[in-house]
Design a protein around this motif. Structure first.
Motif, mmCIF file in Angstrom:
data_model
loop_
_atom_site.group_PDB
_atom_site.id
_atom_site.type_symbol
_atom_site.label_atom_id
_atom_site.label_comp_id
_atom_site.label_asym_id
_atom_site.label_seq_id
_atom_site.Cartn_x
_atom_site.Cartn_y
_atom_site.Cartn_z
ATOM 1 N N GLN A 48 36.372 35.818 46.641
ATOM 2 C CA GLN A 48 36.410 37.136 46.596
ATOM 3 C C GLN A 48 37.471 37.920 46.064
ATOM 4 O O GLN A 48 37.183 39.113 45.692
ATOM 5 C CB GLN A 48 36.639 37.540 48.369
ATOM 6 N N GLU A 49 38.441 37.349 45.819
ATOM 7 C CA GLU A 49 39.769 37.705 45.094
ATOM 8 C C GLU A 49 39.769 37.920 43.547
ATOM 9 O O GLU A 49 40.546 38.431 42.990
ATOM 10 C CB GLU A 49 41.065 37.242 45.563
ATOM 11 N N THR A 50 38.785 36.924 43.225
ATOM 12 C CA THR A 50 38.593 36.842 41.657
ATOM 13 C C THR A 50 37.470 37.829 41.137
ATOM 14 O O THR A 50 36.465 37.621 41.542
ATOM 15 C CB THR A 50 38.503 35.377 41.263
ATOM 16 N N VAL A 51 37.970 38.442 40.025
ATOM 17 C CA VAL A 51 37.302 39.360 39.495
ATOM 18 C C VAL A 51 36.286 38.661 38.297
ATOM 19 O O VAL A 51 35.134 38.788 38.261
ATOM 20 C CB VAL A 51 37.713 40.350 38.837
ATOM 21 N N SER A 52 36.779 37.811 37.830
ATOM 22 C CA SER A 52 36.283 36.922 36.826
ATOM 23 C C SER A 52 35.297 35.682 36.909
ATOM 24 O O SER A 52 35.620 34.899 37.601
ATOM 25 C CB SER A 52 37.258 36.497 35.589
ATOM 26 N N LEU A 53 34.136 35.885 36.944
ATOM 27 C CA LEU A 53 33.013 34.922 37.067
ATOM 28 C C LEU A 53 33.405 33.422 36.201
ATOM 29 O O LEU A 53 33.402 32.399 36.783
ATOM 30 C CB LEU A 53 31.504 35.180 36.738
ATOM 31 N N LYS A 54 34.038 33.695 35.098
ATOM 32 C CA LYS A 54 34.617 32.524 34.222
ATOM 33 C C LYS A 54 35.666 31.951 34.924
ATOM 34 O O LYS A 54 35.449 30.598 35.194
ATOM 35 C CB LYS A 54 35.029 33.064 33.113
ATOM 36 N N ASP A 55 36.503 32.407 35.661
ATOM 37 C CA ASP A 55 37.735 32.191 36.332
ATOM 38 C C ASP A 55 37.061 31.244 37.562
ATOM 39 O O ASP A 55 37.436 30.185 37.898
ATOM 40 C CB ASP A 55 38.759 33.052 36.909
#
Length: 137
Positions: A48-55
């Protein structure tokens, strides 16, 4: 051939993985010891807190995929051919590693990591069984 290669590569792979778990990927020493023991909560929070799909893929899927090779440990340690022995041994070992991350503050003790890593071992064991059954035919 595959078994021989595995026996050669698993120790350096393990050392590399331990390096990543303590020093790699921009790790730093936390000021405080951090522990997250609510299953699945920290993974959902991270997503939820991570914007990057890669991360998200790198962390969540990586926590599974990077541990698939340990499902093949039966090739090195015959007692670990049985799933129950493998899972018990792996969960014991990964809990110690998570505790070392906690005490050294070079990571966070996360139950989710144990769950995801163990799922990776289980997937590896399934692949291992498939390979073993195909070679027995």
């Amino acid at each position: 051939m595959l078994k021989k290669f595995y026996r050669i590569i698993i120790l350096p792979y393990t050392v590399f993985l331990l390096y990543l778990m303590f020093f790699g990927m921009g790790r730093f020493q936390y000021e405080d010891n951090v522990i997250r023991i609510k299953p699945i909560v920290s993974t959902i929070w991270y997503i939820q807190e991570t914007v990057s799909l890669k991360d998200i893929v790198m962390i969540v899927v990586g926590n599974v995929v990077m541990f698939i090779p340990f499902g093949f440990l039966g090739w090195v340690f015959p007692k670990l051919i049985e799933l129950q022995n493998l899972i018990f041994t792996f969960v014991s070992a990964i809990t110690i590693v998570e505790a070392l991350q906690y005490f050294s503050r070079m990571g966070i003790f996360e139950v989710d990591d144990i769950i995801l890593n163990t799922f990776g071992v289980y997937l590896g064991w399934q692949i291992f069984r498939f390979i073993e059954n195909r070679s027995a035919v």
